[in-house]
Motif scaffolding. Structure first.
Motif, PDB file in Angstrom:
ATOM      1  N   TRP A   1      -7.139  32.341  16.192  1.00 45.08           N
ATOM      2  CA  TRP A   1      -6.853  32.152  17.440  1.00 45.08           C
ATOM      3  C   TRP A   1      -7.420  30.465  17.712  1.00 45.08           C
ATOM      4  O   TRP A   1      -8.444  30.113  17.500  1.00 45.08           O
ATOM      5  CB  TRP A   1      -7.604  32.497  18.500  1.00 45.08           C
ATOM      6  CG  TRP A   1      -6.989  34.294  18.497  1.00 45.08           C
ATOM      7  CD1 TRP A   1      -6.124  35.114  17.521  1.00 45.08           C
ATOM      8  CD2 TRP A   1      -7.295  35.178  19.664  1.00 45.08           C
ATOM      9  NE1 TRP A   1      -5.809  36.173  18.038  1.00 45.08           N
ATOM     10  CE2 TRP A   1      -6.569  36.279  19.326  1.00 45.08           C
ATOM     11  CE3 TRP A   1      -8.058  35.075  21.042  1.00 45.08           C
ATOM     12  CZ2 TRP A   1      -6.653  37.454  20.130  1.00 45.08           C
ATOM     13  CZ3 TRP A   1      -7.918  36.109  21.669  1.00 45.08           C
ATOM     14  CH2 TRP A   1      -7.266  37.489  21.155  1.00 45.08           C
TER      15      TRP A   1
ATOM     16  N   THR B   1     -11.099  38.528  22.071  1.00 41.34           N
ATOM     17  CA  THR B   1     -10.929  38.240  23.465  1.00 41.34           C
ATOM     18  C   THR B   1     -11.954  37.707  24.153  1.00 41.34           C
ATOM     19  O   THR B   1     -12.269  36.990  25.098  1.00 41.34           O
ATOM     20  CB  THR B   1     -10.300  39.139  24.261  1.00 41.34           C
ATOM     21  OG1 THR B   1      -8.658  39.351  23.232  1.00 41.34           O
ATOM     22  CG2 THR B   1      -9.785  39.112  25.609  1.00 41.34           C
TER      23      THR B   1
ATOM     24  N   SER C   1      -7.293  26.858  20.450  1.00 44.08           N
ATOM     25  CA  SER C   1      -6.995  26.372  21.660  1.00 44.08           C
ATOM     26  C   SER C   1      -7.241  25.175  21.797  1.00 44.08           C
ATOM     27  O   SER C   1      -8.223  24.860  21.361  1.00 44.08           O
ATOM     28  CB  SER C   1      -7.802  27.323  22.871  1.00 44.08           C
ATOM     29  OG  SER C   1      -7.272  26.886  24.117  1.00 44.08           O
TER      30      SER C   1
ATOM     31  N   ALA D   1       1.104  33.999  20.709  1.00 40.04           N
ATOM     32  CA  ALA D   1       0.110  33.437  21.607  1.00 40.04           C
ATOM     33  C   ALA D   1      -0.525  34.543  22.619  1.00 40.04           C
ATOM     34  O   ALA D   1      -0.023  35.624  22.890  1.00 40.04           O
ATOM     35  CB  ALA D   1       0.968  32.584  22.551  1.00 40.04           C
ATOM     36  N   GLN D   2      -1.782  33.875  23.005  1.00 43.75           N
ATOM     37  CA  GLN D   2      -2.604  34.666  24.227  1.00 43.75           C
ATOM     38  C   GLN D   2      -3.056  33.929  25.366  1.00 43.75           C
ATOM     39  O   GLN D   2      -3.191  32.728  25.051  1.00 43.75           O
ATOM     40  CB  GLN D   2      -3.888  35.102  23.398  1.00 43.75           C
ATOM     41  CG  GLN D   2      -3.753  36.173  22.234  1.00 43.75           C
ATOM     42  CD  GLN D   2      -3.662  37.706  22.920  1.00 43.75           C
ATOM     43  OE1 GLN D   2      -3.690  37.913  24.010  1.00 43.75           O
ATOM     44  NE2 GLN D   2      -2.928  38.555  21.791  1.00 43.75           N
ATOM     45  N   GLN D   3      -2.905  34.633  26.536  1.00 45.77           N
ATOM     46  CA  GLN D   3      -3.561  33.859  27.704  1.00 45.77           C
ATOM     47  C   GLN D   3      -4.824  34.409  27.853  1.00 45.77           C
ATOM     48  O   GLN D   3      -4.872  35.629  28.581  1.00 45.77           O
ATOM     49  CB  GLN D   3      -2.413  33.813  28.822  1.00 45.77           C
ATOM     50  CG  GLN D   3      -2.852  33.315  30.129  1.00 45.77           C
ATOM     51  CD  GLN D   3      -2.795  31.915  30.187  1.00 45.77           C
ATOM     52  OE1 GLN D   3      -2.079  31.321  29.532  1.00 45.77           O
ATOM     53  NE2 GLN D   3      -3.579  31.381  30.988  1.00 45.77           N
TER      54      GLN D   3
ATOM     55  N   ARG E   1      -6.842  29.517  29.600  1.00 51.02           N
ATOM     56  CA  ARG E   1      -6.587  28.867  28.529  1.00 51.02           C
ATOM     57  C   ARG E   1      -5.423  29.430  27.461  1.00 51.02           C
ATOM     58  O   ARG E   1      -5.300  30.826  27.574  1.00 51.02           O
ATOM     59  CB  ARG E   1      -7.698  28.810  27.536  1.00 51.02           C
ATOM     60  CG  ARG E   1      -9.135  27.976  27.802  1.00 51.02           C
ATOM     61  CD  ARG E   1      -8.986  26.668  28.015  1.00 51.02           C
ATOM     62  NE  ARG E   1     -10.235  26.274  28.665  1.00 51.02           N
ATOM     63  CZ  ARG E   1     -10.219  24.817  28.601  1.00 51.02           C
ATOM     64  NH1 ARG E   1      -9.173  23.967  28.364  1.00 51.02           N
ATOM     65  NH2 ARG E   1     -11.275  24.332  29.209  1.00 51.02           N
ATOM     66  N   ASP E   2      -4.521  28.782  27.034  1.00 51.33           N
ATOM     67  CA  ASP E   2      -3.825  29.401  26.139  1.00 51.33           C
ATOM     68  C   ASP E   2      -4.281  29.330  24.606  1.00 51.33           C
ATOM     69  O   ASP E   2      -4.858  28.157  24.329  1.00 51.33           O
ATOM     70  CB  ASP E   2      -2.492  28.433  26.135  1.00 51.33           C
ATOM     71  CG  ASP E   2      -1.676  28.601  27.596  1.00 51.33           C
ATOM     72  OD1 ASP E   2      -1.718  29.491  28.020  1.00 51.33           O
ATOM     73  OD2 ASP E   2      -1.171  27.517  28.056  1.00 51.33           O
ATOM     74  N   TRP E   3      -3.919  30.317  23.892  1.00 53.80           N
ATOM     75  CA  TRP E   3      -4.282  30.319  22.657  1.00 53.80           C
ATOM     76  C   TRP E   3      -3.431  30.514  21.793  1.00 53.80           C
ATOM     77  O   TRP E   3      -2.465  31.532  22.012  1.00 53.80           O
ATOM     78  CB  TRP E   3      -5.474  31.485  22.338  1.00 53.80           C
ATOM     79  CG  TRP E   3      -6.785  31.464  23.239  1.00 53.80           C
ATOM     80  CD1 TRP E   3      -6.902  31.604  24.304  1.00 53.80           C
ATOM     81  CD2 TRP E   3      -8.050  30.731  22.508  1.00 53.80           C
ATOM     82  NE1 TRP E   3      -8.322  31.141  24.663  1.00 53.80           N
ATOM     83  CE2 TRP E   3      -8.904  30.659  23.775  1.00 53.80           C
ATOM     84  CE3 TRP E   3      -8.219  30.481  21.174  1.00 53.80           C
ATOM     85  CZ2 TRP E   3     -10.008  30.265  23.592  1.00 53.80           C
ATOM     86  CZ3 TRP E   3      -9.608  30.010  21.227  1.00 53.80           C
ATOM     87  CH2 TRP E   3     -10.434  29.932  22.206  1.00 53.80           C
ATOM     88  N   THR E   4      -3.098  29.907  20.357  1.00 55.93           N
ATOM     89  CA  THR E   4      -2.093  29.805  19.606  1.00 55.93           C
ATOM     90  C   THR E   4      -2.739  30.936  18.603  1.00 55.93           C
ATOM     91  O   THR E   4      -3.848  30.750  18.064  1.00 55.93           O
ATOM     92  CB  THR E   4      -1.812  28.723  18.931  1.00 55.93           C
ATOM     93  OG1 THR E   4      -1.336  27.858  20.058  1.00 55.93           O
ATOM     94  CG2 THR E   4      -0.458  29.046  18.076  1.00 55.93           C
TER      95      THR E   4
END
Length: 189
Positions: free
Chosen positions: A154, A175, A156, A134-136, A140-143
Motif C-alpha cells: 500500500w 489498515t 500513499s 485502492a483504499q481510503q 488518505r488515499d492508498w494505492t
C-alpha cells in the motif's frame, strides 16, 4: 616383517575406526561450547529481535531531508528491525524502513521516503507489482499494488513524503498501520 598393513589391505572398517575419535571430539567440543541441541520435533520459533523504534525514527528525522512520522502501533505489535536506504532513479531519494511483528505473528514493514512512488515500489518489490486497487483510510488515499502470488503493498503520497506499507500482514493489520501513520504528526528535530 612390516609393522603396517599394505595400503591395499585398508578398507572402510579401518576408515570408520579412524573417524570415530574425530566425531567424538567434535561432539565434546560442540557440547562444551553449547553450540548444538537435539530437537526431535523440529525447530521451534525463538523470540523476535527487538529494535528501538523511538531512537531509530528520531535519528532518521534528524538526518534525512524529509518528514518522518512515528505511528502509534497497536498493542501487541513489536518493532523488530530498521534500516535506511538510498533509492536510485530519476525520482529517487532516501528511505527509512521499520518492521513490526504483529500480535498475530505476521511481519509488516513501514517505509517512508522522499522518492517517487514508482521508484519506491520498484525498490521494495522489483518489477513484479502492478496497481490492483485502492483504499481510503481516514483522509488518505492508498494505492494497492499486488500480483499473482506476491504480498500486497500500500502506498500513499503525503506531499513531501511517500509512505509504503508491505509485508505478510492481513488487510486489517495494514489498515491499522495506515490509520495510525495517517494521523501521526512529523517528528520535530
Amino acid at each position: 616383517m612390516a609393522s603396517k598393513k599394505p595400503r591395499i589391505l585398508n578398507d572402510t572398517r579401518d576408515m570408520a575406526w579412524s573417524l570415530i575419535p574425530l566425531v567424538v571430539a567434535m561432539l565434546v567440543i560442540a557440547g562444551v561450547a553449547s553450540q548444538c541441541s537435539f530437537s526431535p520435533g523440529g525447530p521451534t520459533a525463538g523470540p523476535a529481535p527487538t529494535f528501538d523504534l523511538d531512537a531509530g525514527l528520531k535519528y532518521d528525522a534528524k538526518e534525512l531531508g524529509f518528514p518522518i512520522r512515528h505511528p502509534e502501533v497497536p498493542e501487541g505489535w513489536q518493532s523488530n528491525s530498521g534500516s535506511r536506504s538510498i533509492i536510485s532513479g530519476n525520482e529517487g531519494g532516501d528511505s527509512s524502513t521499520v518492521g513490526f511483528v504483529t500480535a498475530g505473528g505476521r511481519y509488516v514493514r513501514l517505509t517512508q521516503s522522499d522518492a517517487g512512488e514508482d521508484e519506491l515500489v520498484r525498490f521494495v518489490a522489483g518489477e513484479s507489482r502492478r496497481v490492483t486497487g485502492a483504499q481510503q483510510i481516514g483522509a488518505r488515499d492508498w494505492t494497492v499494488y499486488g500480483g499473482d502470488g506476491v504480498e500486497a503493498l500500500w502506498v500513499s503520497d503525503f506531499g513531501d513524503v511517500r509512505i509504503l506499507i508491505g509485508g505478510s500482514g492481513t488487510e486489517e493489520e495494514f489498515t491499522e498501520l495506515a490509520t495510525t501513520v495517517g494521523v501521526a504528526e512529523p517528528l520535530t528535530t
